[in-house]
Design a protein around this motif. Structure first.
Motif, short mmCIF file in Angstrom:
data_model
loop_
_atom_site.label_atom_id
_atom_site.label_comp_id
_atom_site.label_asym_id
_atom_site.label_seq_id
_atom_site.Cartn_x
_atom_site.Cartn_y
_atom_site.Cartn_z
N ALA A 1 9.43 44.99 2.25
CA ALA A 1 10.41 44.07 1.66
C ALA A 1 11.11 43.27 2.75
O ALA A 1 11.27 42.04 2.64
CB ALA A 1 11.43 44.86 0.84
N TYR A 2 11.52 43.95 3.83
CA TYR A 2 12.17 43.26 4.94
C TYR A 2 11.22 42.23 5.56
O TYR A 2 11.60 41.06 5.78
CB TYR A 2 12.64 44.26 5.99
N ASP A 3 10.00 42.65 5.86
CA ASP A 3 9.03 41.76 6.50
C ASP A 3 8.75 40.54 5.62
O ASP A 3 8.62 39.41 6.12
CB ASP A 3 7.73 42.50 6.79
N HIS A 4 8.65 40.77 4.33
CA HIS A 4 8.39 39.67 3.39
C HIS A 4 9.54 38.66 3.40
O HIS A 4 9.31 37.44 3.40
CB HIS A 4 8.19 40.23 1.98
N LEU A 5 10.76 39.15 3.45
CA LEU A 5 11.92 38.26 3.41
C LEU A 5 12.03 37.43 4.68
O LEU A 5 12.24 36.21 4.62
CB LEU A 5 13.20 39.07 3.20
N VAL A 6 11.91 38.06 5.85
CA VAL A 6 12.10 37.30 7.10
C VAL A 6 10.94 36.33 7.34
O VAL A 6 11.11 35.33 8.07
CB VAL A 6 12.29 38.24 8.30
N ALA A 7 9.76 36.59 6.75
CA ALA A 7 8.64 35.67 6.89
C ALA A 7 8.70 34.52 5.89
O ALA A 7 7.94 33.55 6.00
CB ALA A 7 7.32 36.42 6.72
N SER A 8 9.63 34.60 4.94
CA SER A 8 9.74 33.59 3.90
C SER A 8 10.26 32.27 4.46
O SER A 8 11.08 32.26 5.40
CB SER A 8 10.69 34.10 2.81
N PRO A 9 9.85 31.14 3.91
CA PRO A 9 10.41 29.85 4.34
C PRO A 9 11.88 29.69 3.98
O PRO A 9 12.53 28.77 4.47
CB PRO A 9 9.53 28.83 3.59
N PHE A 10 12.40 30.59 3.14
CA PHE A 10 13.80 30.50 2.74
C PHE A 10 14.73 31.31 3.66
O PHE A 10 15.93 31.37 3.43
CB PHE A 10 13.96 30.98 1.29
N ALA A 11 14.16 31.97 4.67
CA ALA A 11 14.94 32.76 5.62
C ALA A 11 15.13 31.98 6.91
O ALA A 11 14.27 31.18 7.30
CB ALA A 11 14.25 34.09 5.90
N GLU A 12 16.24 32.23 7.57
CA GLU A 12 16.55 31.56 8.84
C GLU A 12 17.15 32.57 9.81
O GLU A 12 18.13 33.24 9.48
CB GLU A 12 17.53 30.42 8.62
N ALA A 13 16.57 32.67 11.00
CA ALA A 13 17.13 33.52 12.04
C ALA A 13 18.38 32.85 12.61
O ALA A 13 18.35 31.66 12.94
CB ALA A 13 16.10 33.77 13.14
N ILE A 14 19.46 33.62 12.74
CA ILE A 14 20.72 33.09 13.27
C ILE A 14 20.83 33.52 14.73
O ILE A 14 20.95 34.71 15.04
CB ILE A 14 21.92 33.61 12.46
N VAL A 15 20.79 32.54 15.63
CA VAL A 15 20.77 32.86 17.06
C VAL A 15 21.93 32.23 17.83
O VAL A 15 22.05 32.45 19.03
CB VAL A 15 19.43 32.40 17.69
N SER A 16 22.80 31.46 17.15
CA SER A 16 23.92 30.84 17.88
C SER A 16 25.10 30.59 16.96
O SER A 16 24.93 30.39 15.75
CB SER A 16 23.49 29.51 18.51
#
Length: 476
Positions: free
Chosen positions: A194-209
Protein backbone atom coordinates in the motif's frame (compact mmCIF):
# COMPACT_ATOMS: atom_id res chain seq x y z
CA UNK A 1 -5.09 -40.58 8.67
CA UNK A 2 -7.40 -37.89 10.02
CA UNK A 3 -5.47 -34.65 9.61
CA UNK A 4 -6.19 -31.19 11.08
CA UNK A 5 -4.09 -28.05 10.99
CA UNK A 6 -4.54 -25.17 13.42
CA UNK A 7 -2.43 -22.04 13.03
CA UNK A 8 0.31 -23.98 11.28
CA UNK A 9 0.63 -26.73 13.91
CA UNK A 10 -0.21 -30.15 12.46
CA UNK A 11 -2.26 -32.77 14.28
CA UNK A 12 -2.49 -36.29 12.92
CA UNK A 13 -4.42 -39.25 14.40
CA UNK A 14 -4.57 -42.69 12.77
CA UNK A 15 -7.98 -44.10 12.02
CA UNK A 16 -9.00 -46.72 14.54
CA UNK A 17 -6.71 -45.42 17.29
CA UNK A 18 -7.91 -46.16 20.80
CA UNK A 19 -9.19 -43.44 23.13
CA UNK A 20 -5.92 -43.32 25.14
CA UNK A 21 -3.93 -42.57 21.98
CA UNK A 22 -6.41 -39.92 20.86
CA UNK A 23 -6.26 -38.27 24.31
CA UNK A 24 -2.45 -38.29 24.24
CA UNK A 25 -2.40 -36.65 20.80
CA UNK A 26 -4.87 -33.99 21.94
CA UNK A 27 -2.67 -33.20 24.96
CA UNK A 28 0.34 -32.91 22.67
CA UNK A 29 -1.64 -30.67 20.33
CA UNK A 30 -2.66 -28.40 23.21
CA UNK A 31 0.98 -28.17 24.32
CA UNK A 32 2.12 -27.33 20.79
CA UNK A 33 -0.54 -24.64 20.41
CA UNK A 34 0.45 -23.11 23.76
CA UNK A 35 4.14 -23.02 22.81
CA UNK A 36 3.27 -21.66 19.37
CA UNK A 37 1.16 -18.88 20.85
CA UNK A 38 3.93 -17.93 23.24
CA UNK A 39 6.49 -17.74 20.43
CA UNK A 40 4.32 -16.27 17.67
CA UNK A 41 1.44 -14.52 19.39
CA UNK A 42 -0.76 -12.45 17.11
CA UNK A 43 -2.50 -10.31 19.70
CA UNK A 44 -5.17 -7.87 18.58
CA UNK A 45 -6.82 -5.28 20.80
CA UNK A 46 -9.21 -2.35 20.37
CA UNK A 47 -7.86 0.96 21.66
CA UNK A 48 -10.56 3.54 22.45
CA UNK A 49 -9.43 7.05 23.37
CA UNK A 50 -9.08 9.30 25.11
CA UNK A 51 -8.85 7.02 28.18
CA UNK A 52 -6.59 4.65 26.20
CA UNK A 53 -4.97 7.12 23.86
CA UNK A 54 -3.37 6.29 20.53
CA UNK A 55 -0.11 7.97 21.55
CA UNK A 56 0.24 5.60 24.52
CA UNK A 57 -0.47 2.62 22.29
CA UNK A 58 2.15 3.83 19.79
CA UNK A 59 4.65 4.35 22.60
CA UNK A 60 4.12 0.77 23.76
CA UNK A 61 4.44 -0.63 20.22
CA UNK A 62 7.64 1.34 19.64
CA UNK A 63 9.10 0.09 22.91
CA UNK A 64 8.50 -3.63 22.25
CA UNK A 65 11.76 -4.15 20.39
CA UNK A 66 14.26 -2.86 17.89
CA UNK A 67 12.78 -0.93 14.98
CA UNK A 68 14.09 -1.14 11.41
CA UNK A 69 11.39 0.95 9.70
CA UNK A 70 8.24 2.90 10.63
CA UNK A 71 5.51 3.28 7.98
CA UNK A 72 2.79 5.90 8.56
CA UNK A 73 -0.25 6.75 6.41
CA UNK A 74 -2.48 9.57 7.75
CA UNK A 75 -5.04 12.02 6.42
CA UNK A 76 -3.74 15.08 8.32
CA UNK A 77 -0.83 16.20 10.46
CA UNK A 78 -0.66 19.11 12.89
CA UNK A 79 2.05 20.39 15.15
CA UNK A 80 0.71 18.96 18.44
CA UNK A 81 0.50 15.43 17.03
CA UNK A 82 3.90 15.73 15.36
CA UNK A 83 5.44 16.96 18.63
CA UNK A 84 4.06 13.94 20.51
CA UNK A 85 5.19 11.54 17.78
CA UNK A 86 8.74 12.87 17.36
CA UNK A 87 9.22 13.16 21.12
CA UNK A 88 8.18 9.51 21.51
CA UNK A 89 10.48 8.22 18.73
CA UNK A 90 13.65 10.12 19.57
CA UNK A 91 16.47 9.00 17.25
CA UNK A 92 14.14 6.50 15.53
CA UNK A 93 12.34 9.41 13.81
CA UNK A 94 14.80 9.01 10.91
CA UNK A 95 13.25 5.58 10.25
CA UNK A 96 9.82 7.08 9.58
CA UNK A 97 8.43 6.97 6.03
CA UNK A 98 5.14 8.84 5.96
CA UNK A 99 2.40 9.67 3.46
CA UNK A 100 0.09 12.53 4.49
CA UNK A 101 -3.10 13.86 2.95
CA UNK A 102 -4.00 17.53 2.59
CA UNK A 103 -7.72 17.50 1.81
CA UNK A 104 -9.39 20.72 2.91
CA UNK A 105 -5.93 22.15 3.69
CA UNK A 106 -6.18 20.24 6.97
CA UNK A 107 -2.42 19.61 7.28
CA UNK A 108 -0.32 22.47 8.65
CA UNK A 109 2.83 23.81 7.01
CA UNK A 110 4.60 23.80 10.38
CA UNK A 111 3.84 20.11 11.02
CA UNK A 112 5.04 19.20 7.54
CA UNK A 113 8.26 21.16 8.01
CA UNK A 114 9.14 19.35 11.24
CA UNK A 115 8.42 15.96 9.67
CA UNK A 116 10.57 16.83 6.63
CA UNK A 117 13.46 17.81 8.90
CA UNK A 118 13.36 14.70 11.13
CA UNK A 119 11.91 11.76 9.14
CA UNK A 120 13.40 9.44 6.56
CA UNK A 121 10.94 10.50 3.85
CA UNK A 122 7.75 12.55 3.63
CA UNK A 123 5.21 12.43 0.81
CA UNK A 124 2.01 14.41 0.35
CA UNK A 125 -0.91 12.76 -1.43
CA UNK A 126 -3.79 14.58 -3.09
CA UNK A 127 -5.94 13.31 -5.96
CA UNK A 128 -9.07 15.49 -6.01
CA UNK A 129 -10.95 17.79 -3.66
CA UNK A 130 -13.97 15.43 -3.78
CA UNK A 131 -11.86 12.35 -2.97
CA UNK A 132 -10.23 12.52 0.45
CA UNK A 133 -7.06 10.64 1.33
CA UNK A 134 -8.18 9.29 4.70
CA UNK A 135 -6.11 6.34 6.08
CA UNK A 136 -4.64 6.13 9.60
CA UNK A 137 -1.99 3.39 9.68
CA UNK A 138 1.13 3.11 11.86
CA UNK A 139 3.45 0.11 11.41
CA UNK A 140 6.69 -0.57 13.33
CA UNK A 141 8.85 -3.18 11.58
CA UNK A 142 11.31 -5.17 13.66
CA UNK A 143 14.62 -6.55 12.38
CA UNK A 144 14.92 -8.62 9.23
CA UNK A 145 13.05 -8.68 5.93
CA UNK A 146 10.43 -9.94 6.44
CA UNK A 147 10.71 -8.63 10.00
CA UNK A 148 10.59 -10.78 13.11
CA UNK A 149 7.69 -8.61 14.32
CA UNK A 150 5.43 -5.95 12.83
CA UNK A 151 3.53 -3.91 15.42
CA UNK A 152 0.53 -2.21 13.81
CA UNK A 153 -2.07 0.39 14.81
CA UNK A 154 -4.92 0.94 12.33
CA UNK A 155 -7.97 3.07 13.07
CA UNK A 156 -9.15 6.68 13.17
CA UNK A 157 -6.20 8.53 14.75
CA UNK A 158 -4.58 11.21 12.61
CA UNK A 159 -1.17 12.66 13.43
CA UNK A 160 -2.77 15.51 15.41
CA UNK A 161 -3.14 16.32 19.08
CA UNK A 162 -6.80 15.40 18.95
CA UNK A 163 -6.19 12.18 17.03
CA UNK A 164 -3.41 10.93 19.28
CA UNK A 165 -4.54 12.25 22.63
CA UNK A 166 -7.80 14.15 23.13
CA UNK A 167 -10.50 12.78 20.83
CA UNK A 168 -12.66 9.68 21.09
CA UNK A 169 -10.72 7.64 18.52
CA UNK A 170 -10.83 3.89 17.92
CA UNK A 171 -7.94 1.80 16.59
CA UNK A 172 -7.05 -1.88 16.33
CA UNK A 173 -3.63 -2.76 17.68
CA UNK A 174 -1.98 -5.96 16.42
CA UNK A 175 1.38 -7.70 16.72
CA UNK A 176 2.37 -9.79 13.71
CA UNK A 177 5.28 -12.23 13.21
CA UNK A 178 5.91 -12.11 9.43
CA UNK A 179 9.19 -14.04 9.54
CA UNK A 180 7.53 -17.02 11.24
CA UNK A 181 3.91 -17.11 10.07
CA UNK A 182 2.87 -16.94 6.43
CA UNK A 183 -0.47 -15.27 7.12
CA UNK A 184 1.28 -12.59 9.15
CA UNK A 185 3.75 -12.10 6.32
CA UNK A 186 0.87 -11.56 3.90
CA UNK A 187 -0.73 -9.00 6.23
CA UNK A 188 2.58 -7.14 6.63
CA UNK A 189 3.23 -7.22 2.88
CA UNK A 190 -0.18 -5.61 2.27
CA UNK A 191 0.99 -2.58 4.28
CA UNK A 192 4.29 -2.41 2.41
CA UNK A 193 2.51 -2.71 -0.95
CA UNK A 194 0.00 0.00 0.00
CA UNK A 195 2.82 2.40 0.88
CA UNK A 196 4.78 1.59 -2.30
CA UNK A 197 1.65 2.03 -4.43
CA UNK A 198 0.92 5.45 -2.93
CA UNK A 199 4.42 6.93 -3.25
CA UNK A 200 4.68 5.67 -6.85
CA UNK A 201 1.37 7.31 -7.74
CA UNK A 202 1.35 10.48 -9.88
CA UNK A 203 -0.76 12.05 -7.13
CA UNK A 204 2.06 11.79 -4.55
CA UNK A 205 4.82 14.35 -4.06
CA UNK A 206 8.03 13.97 -2.06
CA UNK A 207 8.56 16.98 0.24
CA UNK A 208 12.24 17.89 0.35
CA UNK A 209 12.30 21.62 1.19
CA UNK A 210 10.55 24.30 3.24
CA UNK A 211 10.40 26.44 0.11
CA UNK A 212 8.11 23.89 -1.52
CA UNK A 213 5.96 23.83 1.62
CA UNK A 214 5.59 27.63 1.40
CA UNK A 215 4.49 27.32 -2.25
CA UNK A 216 1.85 24.72 -1.31
CA UNK A 217 0.70 27.01 1.51
CA UNK A 218 0.33 29.94 -0.88
CA UNK A 219 -1.61 27.71 -3.29
CA UNK A 220 -4.02 26.82 -0.41
CA UNK A 221 -3.13 23.13 -0.24
CA UNK A 222 -1.86 23.64 3.34
CA UNK A 223 -2.73 25.89 6.26
CA UNK A 224 -0.77 27.49 9.07
CA UNK A 225 -1.41 26.36 12.64
CA UNK A 226 -2.87 29.78 13.40
CA UNK A 227 -5.38 29.62 10.54
CA UNK A 228 -6.43 26.10 11.55
CA UNK A 229 -7.16 27.32 15.08
CA UNK A 230 -9.18 30.20 13.67
CA UNK A 231 -11.17 27.74 11.64
CA UNK A 232 -12.61 26.55 14.96
CA UNK A 233 -14.64 23.39 14.94
CA UNK A 234 -15.24 23.30 11.19
CA UNK A 235 -18.27 21.35 10.02
CA UNK A 236 -19.72 21.06 13.53
CA UNK A 237 -20.34 24.80 13.90
CA UNK A 238 -23.90 24.63 12.59
CA UNK A 239 -24.91 21.63 14.69
CA UNK A 240 -27.23 22.04 17.62
CA UNK A 241 -24.89 22.05 20.61
CA UNK A 242 -25.05 22.79 24.28
CA UNK A 243 -26.53 20.96 27.20
CA UNK A 244 -29.71 23.05 27.11
CA UNK A 245 -30.50 21.81 23.61
CA UNK A 246 -29.53 18.16 24.04
CA UNK A 247 -30.47 17.72 27.68
CA UNK A 248 -27.03 16.19 28.28
CA UNK A 249 -23.89 17.55 29.94
CA UNK A 250 -20.96 18.71 27.87
CA UNK A 251 -17.36 19.33 28.86
CA UNK A 252 -14.34 20.45 26.86
CA UNK A 253 -11.36 18.13 26.48
CA UNK A 254 -8.28 18.76 28.61
CA UNK A 255 -5.71 21.07 27.05
CA UNK A 256 -2.71 19.38 25.48
CA UNK A 257 0.63 19.58 27.29
CA UNK A 258 2.53 19.49 24.00
CA UNK A 259 6.20 18.37 24.13
CA UNK A 260 8.69 21.08 23.21
CA UNK A 261 10.18 21.03 19.74
CA UNK A 262 13.48 22.56 18.61
CA UNK A 263 13.28 25.98 16.91
CA UNK A 264 11.56 25.77 13.51
CA UNK A 265 13.68 25.89 10.37
CA UNK A 266 11.20 28.35 8.84
CA UNK A 267 8.37 30.62 9.99
CA UNK A 268 5.49 30.23 7.56
CA UNK A 269 3.32 33.18 6.59
CA UNK A 270 -0.37 32.64 5.94
CA UNK A 271 -1.08 34.45 2.66
CA UNK A 272 -4.69 35.14 3.65
CA UNK A 273 -3.59 36.76 6.92
CA UNK A 274 -0.91 38.80 5.19
CA UNK A 275 -3.41 40.30 2.76
CA UNK A 276 -6.21 40.84 5.28
CA UNK A 277 -7.12 44.54 5.65
CA UNK A 278 -6.76 46.08 9.10
CA UNK A 279 -10.05 47.12 10.66
CA UNK A 280 -10.44 50.67 12.05
CA UNK A 281 -10.74 49.23 15.55
CA UNK A 282 -7.52 47.22 15.14
CA UNK A 283 -5.76 50.26 13.70
CA UNK A 284 -6.78 52.30 16.74
CA UNK A 285 -5.47 49.58 19.06
CA UNK A 286 -2.21 49.40 17.12
CA UNK A 287 -1.69 53.13 17.55
CA UNK A 288 -1.72 52.84 21.35
CA UNK A 289 -0.61 49.29 22.24
CA UNK A 290 -0.97 47.91 25.74
CA UNK A 291 2.35 46.82 27.22
CA UNK A 292 2.04 43.43 28.90
CA UNK A 293 4.51 41.53 31.04
CA UNK A 294 2.45 38.36 30.94
CA UNK A 295 2.62 35.42 28.54
CA UNK A 296 0.79 36.17 25.27
CA UNK A 297 -2.75 34.85 24.89
CA UNK A 298 -3.72 32.64 21.93
CA UNK A 299 -5.73 33.96 19.01
CA UNK A 300 -9.35 34.25 20.09
CA UNK A 301 -11.70 31.66 18.63
CA UNK A 302 -15.31 31.66 19.83
CA UNK A 303 -16.15 28.16 21.07
CA UNK A 304 -12.47 27.33 21.21
CA UNK A 305 -10.64 29.44 23.81
CA UNK A 306 -10.71 29.07 27.58
CA UNK A 307 -9.53 31.10 30.59
CA UNK A 308 -8.26 29.39 33.75
CA UNK A 309 -7.71 31.05 37.13
CA UNK A 310 -6.79 30.13 40.69
CA UNK A 311 -8.69 31.55 43.66
CA UNK A 312 -7.63 33.61 46.65
CA UNK A 313 -8.53 32.68 50.23
CA UNK A 314 -11.07 35.54 50.25
CA UNK A 315 -12.61 34.24 47.01
CA UNK A 316 -13.06 30.79 48.51
CA UNK A 317 -14.47 32.06 51.82
CA UNK A 318 -17.05 34.24 50.05
CA UNK A 319 -18.02 31.47 47.63
CA UNK A 320 -18.64 29.08 50.53
CA UNK A 321 -20.50 31.73 52.54
CA UNK A 322 -17.93 31.59 55.32
CA UNK A 323 -17.18 35.28 54.96
CA UNK A 324 -19.46 38.30 54.51
CA UNK A 325 -19.42 39.63 50.97
CA UNK A 326 -20.19 38.65 47.40
CA UNK A 327 -18.15 36.13 45.44
CA UNK A 328 -16.98 38.24 42.50
CA UNK A 329 -13.26 37.65 41.83
CA UNK A 330 -11.31 40.51 40.31
CA UNK A 331 -10.05 39.14 36.99
CA UNK A 332 -7.81 42.15 36.50
CA UNK A 333 -7.34 44.61 33.66
CA UNK A 334 -4.30 42.64 32.47
CA UNK A 335 -6.39 39.52 31.91
CA UNK A 336 -9.08 41.51 30.09
CA UNK A 337 -6.65 43.34 27.82
CA UNK A 338 -4.78 40.19 26.82
CA UNK A 339 -7.90 38.92 25.04
CA UNK A 340 -10.72 41.50 25.16
CA UNK A 341 -12.84 39.68 22.55
CA UNK A 342 -13.07 36.69 24.88
CA UNK A 343 -14.90 38.85 27.44
CA UNK A 344 -16.99 40.70 24.86
CA UNK A 345 -15.14 43.90 25.73
CA UNK A 346 -16.25 46.56 25.04
CA UNK A 347 -19.04 45.71 22.58
CA UNK A 348 -21.23 43.64 24.93
CA UNK A 349 -21.05 46.07 27.85
CA UNK A 350 -23.55 48.77 28.81
CA UNK A 351 -23.19 51.59 31.29
CA UNK A 352 -25.23 51.02 34.46
CA UNK A 353 -25.32 53.38 37.43
CA UNK A 354 -25.49 51.85 40.88
CA UNK A 355 -23.80 53.94 43.56
CA UNK A 356 -21.11 54.55 40.96
CA UNK A 357 -21.34 54.04 37.20
CA UNK A 358 -19.82 50.88 35.75
CA UNK A 359 -19.87 48.85 32.53
CA UNK A 360 -21.80 45.55 32.72
CA UNK A 361 -22.58 42.48 30.65
CA UNK A 362 -25.17 40.04 32.05
CA UNK A 363 -23.95 36.97 30.17
CA UNK A 364 -25.70 33.60 29.96
CA UNK A 365 -23.68 30.72 31.40
CA UNK A 366 -23.80 27.13 32.57
CA UNK A 367 -21.51 25.74 35.27
CA UNK A 368 -20.37 22.15 35.84
CA UNK A 369 -18.50 20.21 38.51
CA UNK A 370 -18.29 16.68 39.85
CA UNK A 371 -21.13 17.64 42.21
CA UNK A 372 -23.39 18.75 39.36
CA UNK A 373 -22.12 16.94 36.24
CA UNK A 374 -25.27 17.81 34.27
CA UNK A 375 -24.62 21.52 34.79
CA UNK A 376 -26.64 24.38 36.26
CA UNK A 377 -27.74 27.53 34.46
CA UNK A 378 -26.53 30.80 35.97
CA UNK A 379 -26.19 34.46 35.11
CA UNK A 380 -22.58 35.55 34.81
CA UNK A 381 -22.37 39.26 35.54
CA UNK A 382 -19.10 40.67 34.21
CA UNK A 383 -18.40 44.30 35.10
CA UNK A 384 -15.74 46.99 34.84
CA UNK A 385 -15.24 50.16 36.86
CA UNK A 386 -12.63 52.81 36.23
CA UNK A 387 -9.97 53.63 38.80
CA UNK A 388 -11.12 56.23 41.30
CA UNK A 389 -9.02 58.81 43.10
CA UNK A 390 -9.64 59.55 46.76
CA UNK A 391 -12.28 62.19 47.55
CA UNK A 392 -13.66 63.89 50.63
CA UNK A 393 -16.49 61.33 50.68
CA UNK A 394 -14.16 58.39 50.10
CA UNK A 395 -10.58 59.01 51.25
CA UNK A 396 -9.33 55.71 49.78
CA UNK A 397 -8.17 55.51 46.15
CA UNK A 398 -9.59 52.53 44.21
CA UNK A 399 -7.82 50.66 41.42
CA UNK A 400 -9.70 49.78 38.25
CA UNK A 401 -11.76 46.59 38.64
CA UNK A 402 -12.78 43.93 36.15
CA UNK A 403 -14.85 41.32 37.97
CA UNK A 404 -17.30 38.51 37.41
CA UNK A 405 -20.17 37.43 39.66
CA UNK A 406 -21.97 34.10 39.13
CA UNK A 407 -25.49 34.04 40.48
CA UNK A 408 -27.86 33.42 42.06
CA UNK A 409 -25.51 32.75 44.97
CA UNK A 410 -27.32 29.64 46.24
CA UNK A 411 -27.40 28.13 42.75
CA UNK A 412 -23.67 28.64 42.29
CA UNK A 413 -22.92 27.24 45.76
CA UNK A 414 -24.85 24.07 44.89
CA UNK A 415 -22.24 23.31 42.22
CA UNK A 416 -19.14 23.67 44.39
CA UNK A 417 -17.46 20.26 44.66
CA UNK A 418 -16.13 18.58 47.77
CA UNK A 419 -12.60 19.75 48.39
CA UNK A 420 -13.26 23.21 46.92
CA UNK A 421 -10.52 25.56 48.13
CA UNK A 422 -7.57 27.74 47.18
CA UNK A 423 -6.06 24.95 45.04
CA UNK A 424 -9.24 24.67 42.95
CA UNK A 425 -9.38 26.02 39.42
CA UNK A 426 -12.12 27.94 37.63
CA UNK A 427 -12.19 27.28 33.88
CA UNK A 428 -14.26 29.61 31.72
CA UNK A 429 -14.85 28.65 28.09
CA UNK A 430 -16.27 31.15 25.61
CA UNK A 431 -18.95 29.59 23.42
CA UNK A 432 -19.96 30.38 19.84
CA UNK A 433 -23.00 32.30 18.71
CA UNK A 434 -24.91 29.09 17.96
CA UNK A 435 -24.83 28.05 21.62
CA UNK A 436 -27.58 28.60 24.17
CA UNK A 437 -24.99 30.20 26.48
CA UNK A 438 -22.18 32.73 26.21
CA UNK A 439 -19.87 30.90 28.62
CA UNK A 440 -19.33 27.44 30.06
CA UNK A 441 -17.74 27.27 33.55
CA UNK A 442 -16.12 24.33 35.25
CA UNK A 443 -14.95 24.08 38.84
CA UNK A 444 -12.29 21.41 39.27
CA UNK A 445 -10.31 20.43 42.33
CA UNK A 446 -6.83 19.06 42.78
CA UNK A 447 -6.72 15.34 42.01
CA UNK A 448 -9.27 15.37 39.19
CA UNK A 449 -7.92 13.82 35.95
CA UNK A 450 -7.73 17.11 34.02
CA UNK A 451 -6.34 19.24 36.83
CA UNK A 452 -2.66 19.06 35.85
CA UNK A 453 -3.46 19.80 32.21
CA UNK A 454 -5.41 22.96 33.01
CA UNK A 455 -2.85 24.00 35.62
CA UNK A 456 -0.18 24.05 32.90
CA UNK A 457 -1.95 27.04 31.33
CA UNK A 458 -1.50 29.24 34.43
CA UNK A 459 1.15 31.32 32.71
CA UNK A 460 0.68 34.70 34.45
CA UNK A 461 1.26 35.37 38.14
CA UNK A 462 -0.54 38.21 39.91
CA UNK A 463 -0.72 39.12 43.60
CA UNK A 464 -2.73 36.32 45.19
CA UNK A 465 -3.61 34.35 42.08
CA UNK A 466 -2.50 33.03 38.68
CA UNK A 467 -4.31 32.91 35.35
CA UNK A 468 -3.86 32.02 31.69
CA UNK A 469 -5.59 31.35 28.39
CA UNK A 470 -5.51 28.26 26.27
CA UNK A 471 -6.86 27.02 22.96
CA UNK A 472 -9.42 24.23 23.11
CA UNK A 473 -7.67 22.52 20.21
CA UNK A 474 -9.90 19.60 19.33
CA UNK A 475 -8.47 18.18 16.12
CA UNK A 476 -9.38 15.56 13.59
Amino acid sequence: MIELEIDGVGMRVCRGADSRTVAAVKREQTYRLLKFDQAHSRTMRLILGPEKSAINALRELHGQGEVRRITVLVAWARIAGVAYFLDMLGADSTKVHIVIGMAGAGTSAEALSYLRAHCGSVHLFHKHHRQTFHPKVYCFDGVGNPPDTARVLVGSSNLTGGGLFANFEASLRATLTPAAVDKDKQAWQSIVEAYDHLVASPFAEAIVSDERIQVLLEERYLSTEKSLRRRGRGDGEGAAKGSARRGKPEAPPPPLAVPKLPPPTKVFVDPTAASKPISPKAATSAASPTVLTAAPAPAFVADGTFFVRTLTANDVAKALGAQVGTFEPDLGIMARDQLPEFWGWPDKFKTVIHTKPREEWAARAIVFSTTRPAGVEIELMIWFREARLKTDDDPRPHAAEFRLRPGPKATFQSVLPAGFGVTSLVIIERLGNSEAYDFRLRIITQGEPEYDDYQSYLTTTRPGHRFGYGPDDTEG
